[in-house]
Design a protein around this motif. Structure first.
Motif, PDB file in Angstrom:
ATOM      1  N   VAL A 186     -15.250  19.395  39.807  1.00  0.00           N
ATOM      2  CA  VAL A 186     -14.811  19.952  38.529  1.00  0.00           C
ATOM      3  C   VAL A 186     -13.892  18.962  37.802  1.00  0.00           C
ATOM      4  O   VAL A 186     -12.696  19.168  37.663  1.00  0.00           O
ATOM      5  CB  VAL A 186     -14.112  21.317  38.711  1.00  0.00           C
ATOM      6  CG1 VAL A 186     -14.015  22.027  37.367  1.00  0.00           C
ATOM      7  CG2 VAL A 186     -14.874  22.162  39.669  1.00  0.00           C
ATOM      8  N   THR A 187     -14.489  17.912  37.384  1.00  0.00           N
ATOM      9  CA  THR A 187     -13.687  16.867  36.770  1.00  0.00           C
ATOM     10  C   THR A 187     -14.441  16.213  35.617  1.00  0.00           C
ATOM     11  O   THR A 187     -15.656  16.228  35.586  1.00  0.00           O
ATOM     12  CB  THR A 187     -13.342  15.815  37.817  1.00  0.00           C
ATOM     13  OG1 THR A 187     -12.729  14.725  37.169  1.00  0.00           O
ATOM     14  CG2 THR A 187     -14.566  15.293  38.542  1.00  0.00           C
ATOM     15  N   THR A 188     -13.683  15.629  34.694  1.00  0.00           N
ATOM     16  CA  THR A 188     -14.341  14.893  33.608  1.00  0.00           C
ATOM     17  C   THR A 188     -13.965  13.412  33.621  1.00  0.00           C
ATOM     18  O   THR A 188     -14.543  12.641  32.875  1.00  0.00           O
ATOM     19  CB  THR A 188     -13.990  15.486  32.232  1.00  0.00           C
ATOM     20  OG1 THR A 188     -12.580  15.521  32.110  1.00  0.00           O
ATOM     21  CG2 THR A 188     -14.569  16.860  32.047  1.00  0.00           C
ATOM     22  N   LEU A 189     -12.988  13.033  34.442  1.00  0.00           N
ATOM     23  CA  LEU A 189     -12.571  11.635  34.597  1.00  0.00           C
ATOM     24  C   LEU A 189     -12.611  10.867  33.267  1.00  0.00           C
ATOM     25  O   LEU A 189     -13.334   9.874  33.145  1.00  0.00           O
ATOM     26  CB  LEU A 189     -13.466  10.932  35.623  1.00  0.00           C
ATOM     27  CG  LEU A 189     -13.501  11.528  37.026  1.00  0.00           C
ATOM     28  CD1 LEU A 189     -14.594  10.859  37.851  1.00  0.00           C
ATOM     29  CD2 LEU A 189     -12.166  11.401  37.711  1.00  0.00           C
ATOM     30  N   PRO A 190     -11.861  11.314  32.272  1.00  0.00           N
ATOM     31  CA  PRO A 190     -12.002  10.706  30.939  1.00  0.00           C
ATOM     32  C   PRO A 190     -11.638   9.224  30.892  1.00  0.00           C
ATOM     33  O   PRO A 190     -12.247   8.473  30.137  1.00  0.00           O
ATOM     34  CB  PRO A 190     -11.063  11.535  30.062  1.00  0.00           C
ATOM     35  CG  PRO A 190     -10.113  12.155  31.006  1.00  0.00           C
ATOM     36  CD  PRO A 190     -10.811  12.341  32.296  1.00  0.00           C
ATOM     37  N   LEU A 191     -10.655   8.832  31.683  1.00  0.00           N
ATOM     38  CA  LEU A 191     -10.246   7.420  31.614  1.00  0.00           C
ATOM     39  C   LEU A 191     -11.369   6.508  32.096  1.00  0.00           C
ATOM     40  O   LEU A 191     -11.682   5.489  31.466  1.00  0.00           O
ATOM     41  CB  LEU A 191      -8.977   7.189  32.438  1.00  0.00           C
ATOM     42  CG  LEU A 191      -8.465   5.749  32.412  1.00  0.00           C
ATOM     43  CD1 LEU A 191      -8.070   5.330  31.011  1.00  0.00           C
ATOM     44  CD2 LEU A 191      -7.304   5.553  33.358  1.00  0.00           C
ATOM     45  N   LEU A 192     -11.973   6.896  33.214  1.00  0.00           N
ATOM     46  CA  LEU A 192     -13.018   6.036  33.780  1.00  0.00           C
ATOM     47  C   LEU A 192     -14.258   6.005  32.888  1.00  0.00           C
ATOM     48  O   LEU A 192     -14.861   4.946  32.693  1.00  0.00           O
ATOM     49  CB  LEU A 192     -13.384   6.512  35.196  1.00  0.00           C
ATOM     50  CG  LEU A 192     -12.271   6.355  36.239  1.00  0.00           C
ATOM     51  CD1 LEU A 192     -12.721   6.887  37.593  1.00  0.00           C
ATOM     52  CD2 LEU A 192     -11.842   4.899  36.372  1.00  0.00           C
ATOM     53  N   THR A 193     -14.638   7.147  32.338  1.00  0.00           N
ATOM     54  CA  THR A 193     -15.826   7.151  31.472  1.00  0.00           C
ATOM     55  C   THR A 193     -15.559   6.343  30.190  1.00  0.00           C
ATOM     56  O   THR A 193     -16.432   5.629  29.709  1.00  0.00           O
ATOM     57  CB  THR A 193     -16.259   8.585  31.110  1.00  0.00           C
ATOM     58  OG1 THR A 193     -15.136   9.296  30.620  1.00  0.00           O
ATOM     59  CG2 THR A 193     -16.850   9.315  32.288  1.00  0.00           C
ATOM     60  N   THR A 194     -14.337   6.448  29.680  1.00  0.00           N
ATOM     61  CA  THR A 194     -13.988   5.662  28.490  1.00  0.00           C
ATOM     62  C   THR A 194     -14.005   4.171  28.813  1.00  0.00           C
ATOM     63  O   THR A 194     -14.527   3.361  28.053  1.00  0.00           O
ATOM     64  CB  THR A 194     -12.594   6.070  27.959  1.00  0.00           C
ATOM     65  OG1 THR A 194     -12.603   7.455  27.686  1.00  0.00           O
ATOM     66  CG2 THR A 194     -12.248   5.320  26.687  1.00  0.00           C
TER      67      THR A 194
END
Lengths: 203, 201
Positions: B90-98
């Protein structure tokens, strides 16, 4: 043992009933703020005239310098502008932002007016430094409810399109009459920069 | 100044390791799971940007690299999606995807000479990362495997078309336009990193 089990059952039923009645937080199933963010990002660079003229000047100067500057400058500018925006968002202080933006219009306009042709790296560094000021000032004003990623994308695209306008106008310098018009545009941009510098210093 | 930089670093590190709650956001097209998945890619800018940037970069690096990425990226995405759906963190890991699309944008803008295996590895890592996020966000929302298939198919199609176009581009302006597009993607990523840091503070 059985008595204990029987006593526990109503509690479990009660607990389950309460759980069923508990209002569950509804996570949005809809992407919100996408259009607002993108459109706001697209509109933002156009909303400040000092920003507009400087962006057009980058394109004009690139066209005057010819290849490879004609594409190096518009490639370098958005990246350095975003770097400036990143600095602003991280709270790293940069003094004299408004003055820097006004000076960028003056210098870039003067370069077009006088048709200065420095080495590519000098032009790239100059444009990169000015880009930081523009990014710092304009890259951190997300409207409430807007999608940050789409706002950033819109902002960058609008800036790039302003460069394109400058490049297309600058292509006119291939003709004698066009060269005069391009130089006049550079002069106009420099004057606009002077006005904004005066305003920044007085205010 | 130093303290500020340290704070910014801590903020970035925090959002890197702290997964954000993934709110199910699979759009319903009314045509079923497969089309919902296609639509999902179209309205998820971080996913779309990484696919575009990787396809452009693969195209810049030539036909052989493009062929590898056309298969490596969707397959890794699919695998990541299965992992994310199975062990939903349940994660979106925004830093890594960005970071992934910003880095891909930088590579395109600089037209960086990277060996084909390097490009393929980057595509696999990016695919796995975004796939895991997709799986983790779509599965709790009740999305079926068909939705993931839709996402992966759209990625395959987009990568194939874009990279093929770029490999066939004539020298001159079209190649420059690709690099400009890369710089725009990189710039968007840089700004987004700033937003993430600001939100984390």
């Amino acid at each position: 043992m059985n008595v204990k089990k029987q006593r526990g059952r109503p509690c479990a039923v009660l607990g389950a009933t309460l759980l069923m009645l508990l209002p569950v937080l509804a996570s949005a199933h809809q992407e919100a703020g996408q259009t607002a963010g993108f459109v706001a990002g697209l509109a933002h660079p156009v909303s400040g005239f000092d920003h507009v003229v400087a962006m057009i000047a980058v394109g004009l100067w690139g066209a005057v310098l010819g290849p490879p500057a004609i594409w190096v400058l518009p490639v370098a500018f958005p990246m350095m502008m975003a770097f400036g925006g990143l600095m602003g968002l991280l709270g790293i202080p940069v003094p004299g932002i408004e003055i820097g933006i006004a000076v960028s219009a003056i210098v870039l306009g003067a370069m077009v007016l006088v048709q200065v042709r420095p080495p590519l790296w000098v032009a790239a560094v100059l444009v990169a430094i000015f880009a930081i000021f523009h990014g710092y000032a304009h890259g951190r004003e997300l409207p409430a409810g807007g999608n940050a990623l789409l706002y950033s994308l819109g902002f960058v695209i609008a800036t790039g399109l302003l460069h394109l306008v400058g490049i297309l106008l600058g292509e006119a310098h291939r003709w004698a009459m066009g060269r005069r018009i391009v130089r006049a545009a550079g002069g106009g941009i420099a004057l606009t920069g002077l006005f904004f510098l005066w305003r920044a210093v007085v205010a | 100044m130093r303290r500020m930089r340290l704070r910014a670093l801590i903020a970035l590190a925090t959002i890197a390791v702290a997964p954000m709650p993934a709110h199910a956001h699979l759009v319903e097209t009314g045509f079923g799971g497969f089309y919902d998945g296609i639509a999902h890619l179209a309205i998820t800018p971080a996913d779309l940007l990484v696919v575009i940037a990787l396809a452009l970069f693969a195209g810049q690096r030539g036909t052989r690299t493009a062929r590898m990425v056309v298969f490596a990226l969707p397959l890794a995405w699919w695998l990541g999606g299965l992992i994310g759906a199975r062990w939903s963190v349940v994660t979106t890991l925004p830093l890594l995807t960005t970071l992934s699309f910003a880095l891909a944008g930088v590579l395109v803008a600089l037209n960086m000479r990277v060996r084909e295996i390097g490009v393929a590895i980057f595509a696999v890592i990016a695919g796995l990362l975004h796939g895991v996020v997709n799986g983790a966000t779509l599965a709790p929302g009740g999305a079926s495997g068909l939705a993931l298939a839709g996402v992966v198919s759209a990625i395959f199609f987009l990568t194939a078309v874009l990279s093929a176009e770029v490999t066939a581009l004539p020298a001159g302006w079209p190649g420059i336009a690709v690099r400009v597009a890369g710089s725009w993607i990189a710039a968007t990523g840089l700004l987004m990193l700033g937003w993430l840091a600001k939100m984390a503070r």
